[in-house]
Scaffold this motif. Structure first.
Motif, PDB file in Angstrom:
ATOM      1  N   GLY A 220     -15.334 -84.024 -71.755  1.00 36.85           N
ATOM      2  CA  GLY A 220     -14.588 -82.907 -71.200  1.00 36.85           C
ATOM      3  C   GLY A 220     -13.601 -82.360 -72.217  1.00 36.85           C
ATOM      4  N   CYS A 249     -13.888 -78.696 -68.558  1.00 33.97           N
ATOM      5  CA  CYS A 249     -13.675 -79.936 -67.832  1.00 33.97           C
ATOM      6  C   CYS A 249     -12.647 -80.805 -68.539  1.00 33.97           C
ATOM      7  CB  CYS A 249     -15.024 -80.656 -67.731  1.00 33.97           C
ATOM      8  SG  CYS A 249     -14.994 -82.165 -66.771  1.00 33.97           S
ATOM      9  N   GLU A 256     -15.119 -83.960 -61.754  1.00 31.68           N
ATOM     10  CA  GLU A 256     -14.683 -82.566 -61.818  1.00 31.68           C
ATOM     11  C   GLU A 256     -15.841 -81.590 -61.705  1.00 31.68           C
ATOM     12  OE1 GLU A 256     -11.678 -81.677 -64.965  1.00 31.68           O
ATOM     13  OE2 GLU A 256     -11.906 -83.820 -65.408  1.00 31.68           O
ATOM     14  N   LYS A 257     -16.930 -81.902 -62.353  1.00 34.57           N
ATOM     15  CA  LYS A 257     -18.112 -81.024 -62.374  1.00 34.57           C
ATOM     16  C   LYS A 257     -19.329 -81.843 -61.929  1.00 34.57           C
ATOM     17  CE  LYS A 257     -15.627 -77.653 -63.921  1.00 34.57           C
ATOM     18  NZ  LYS A 257     -15.298 -76.487 -63.059  1.00 34.57           N
TER      19      LYS A 257
END
Length: 273
Positions: A220, A249, A256-257
């Motif tokens: 990220g 991210c 998060e994703k």
């Protein structure tokens, strides 16, 4: 399908585990503290129709209580992972670990390559790069045995809140992460950052070299705690690893994703077998 919780007694301590027990290839997650198993409930639910999902807190994190002899070393962490697999009668699994936990996954693959189908690591650089990260980010008192553990426990809620502020993108609302962690900590959960820092301080990349297991690293780019960390540093240890960067991210790509992470994870799982 709702995964069931259980507690496993190991040489490292009592480990709290959730297991979907669903058919298919096995994927094992370990939360990166102060995240706990509860942070992974939605991800487990999404993955369970496609694979068996196991998620557990390492000793000293969440509600996995360590024995006094557990010092967070590479070998102790790897042996703990194998103990959990043995207890659950899992012959082989993909390990989806993150940050410092990725080192335990790599060590597991190094000492027991027949038990690890593949590695999908998030925010795991080389150990040398992680030591430099520790020097920059972790307060010096936490690196001192006993003092660090005492301060870590005393200020655990404040440390967790501060961590989410720098680990997540500035535009991300940290409250969903923070609230789950805060509830767990107020109910007695552990956050042994000091233990991990002290346990890995003498570890070197030499203990991780030679891994032949397929490996993917997801990074990220908006993780402000790692703004000075080279995500490609792990390639010095695992040159065959594939690096995938999430530009939007922070420190927790799997949470998060999640949808993007799941697509990559399942593609790797199908390839690893």
């Amino acid at each position: 399908m709702r995964a069931a919780f259980s507690v496993i007694d190991t040489d490292a301590g009592r480990i709290r585990v959730v297991d979907s027990a669903s058919p298919g290839p096995v994927v094992v997650f370990v939360p990166d503290g102060p995240n706990v198993v509860e942070h992974y409930q939605a991800l487990i639910h999404r993955l369970s129709p496609s694979c068996r999902v196991v998620c557990f807190d390492m000793p000293g994190f969440g509600f996995s209580l360590p024995h006094a002899s557990y010092a967070h070393s590479l070998d102790q962490g790897a042996k703990l992972v194998l103990s959990v697999l043995d207890h659950l009668k899992i012959r082989k699994a993909t390990l989806a670990f993150s940050c410092a936990n990725g080192f335990y996954a790599l060590r597991t693959a190094r000492i027991a390559p027949d038990r690890v189908s593949g590695l999908v690591l998030s925010q795991t650089p080389s150990l040398q790069a992680m030591h430099a990260w520790t020097d920059r980010v972790v307060p010096k008192p936490l690196r001192v045995p006993v003092l660090g553990q005492w301060l870590g426990w005393l200020f655990r809620e404040r440390a967790a809140s501060s961590w989410y502020r720098i680990a997540l993108p500035a535009t991300t609302d940290a409250s969903p992460f923070r609230d789950v962690a805060r509830q767990a900590l107020r109910c007695g959960a552990c956050f042994s950052l000091a233990g991990v820092v002290q346990g890995l301080v003498k570890a070197s990349d030499a203990g991780l070299k030679g891994v032949q297991t397929p490996c993917t690293v997801i990074w990220g780019a908006q993780d402000r705690s790692h703004r000075h960390t080279n995500p490609q540093s792990l390639l010095d240890i695992v040159p065959h690893a594939e690096l995938v960067q999430f530009d939007d991210c922070g420190h927790f790509p799997d949470l998060e994703k999640s949808e993007r992470f799941i697509r990559i994870l399942m593609e790797k799982v199908s390839r690893y077998g």
